[in-house]
Design a protein around this motif. Structure first.
Motif: not given
Length: 264
Positions: A99-105
């Protein structure tokens, strides 16, 4: 009689700049002296929550990662976790990556892991994940994960949540703030953390007070007879709560309400 008080952090106990209201630590000490248990319930990790309360954490319990982790501050031990199946966690990480502009932690019980050195992610991690590590590949982790936290500064409700609709029956998927969405095991939420504490401490729902402001506090408030929506809470939270605070989080609403009800 109130024997357990549970409060959300962001938008509830804390000011908008994430600062702790004056008098919080003195109130925790006073509650402890009266034998009243105090707990913080948050999407933050346990290590961060413990740091927030400093030495007063030894008088507290913690519901971290939106209910996926429960901890005892007195002994500094994890009481219970609700881990995600590793294969499914990897599958969900790959969707978020696309997904664009999306980050996962990827959140473990003791530390959080991330694979992007984006300044946007780092700015948003600092307050919530004090114990964190940059790794090359989240899907290569071989560790128990209790939660996936997904960040999109344009809004997770619109830009992230719809992409995970096929998983809504398999997991608990909660928009925890405008820019954050959490994925956990089904039926894992702050409410289950409250029930765990009540059982462990021998406290009933009728002896529990709780405070919240956003949708990830919905189940939390249902587990307390004395449930308070913050004056600044969203409408859905005001509907589920029994009471509403007279003051917002910026006006120290939680502290003032506890002092008013308990005459401390």
């Amino acid at each position: 009689m109130i024997r357990l008080i549970v409060t959300d952090m962001d938008g509830t106990l804390l000011h908008d700049d994430k600062s702790m209201p004056d008098g919080t630590f003195a109130l925790i000490d006073a509650l402890h002296a009266r034998g009243i248990h105090f707990a913080a319930a948050s999407g933050r990790q346990y290590a961060s929550l413990r740091d927030n309360f400093k030495e007063h954490a030894t008088y507290m319990h913690f519901i971290a990662e939106n209910g996926a982790v429960s901890a005892d501050g007195a002994t500094d031990t994890i009481l219970r976790t609700h881990p995600l199946p590793l294969d499914k966690a990897i599958e969900l990480i790959r969707i978020a990556r696309s997904l664009p502009d999306t980050f996962v932690v990827a959140c473990g019980a003791q530390a959080a892991y991330y694979e992007s050195d984006s300044p946007i992610l780092e700015r948003n991690l600092a307050a919530y994940y004090h114990r964190r590590m940059l790794v090359k590949d989240l899907t290569a982790l071989n560790e128990e994960l209790v939660k996936l936290a997904i960040l999109n500064i344009h809004g997770t409700q619109e830009f992230v949540h719809p992409h995970f609709a096929p998983y809504k029956e398999q997991f608990s998927i909660a928009v925890s703030a405008f820019e954050w969405m959490d994925i956990m095991m089904p039926n894992v939420h702050k409410g289950i953390g409250v029930r765990d504490l009540q059982q462990r401490l021998g406290v009933s729902r009728d002896e529990t007070m709780a405070f919240g402001d956003f949708m990830n506090d919905y189940e939390l408030l249902q587990e307390a007879a004395y449930s308070f929506a913050m004056k600044n809470a969203i409408p859905a939270i005001k509907e589920v709560a029994t009471y509403e605070t007279a003051f917002t989080n910026e006006e120290d609403g939680v502290i003032k309400e506890i002092r008013r009800w308990l005459q401390i």
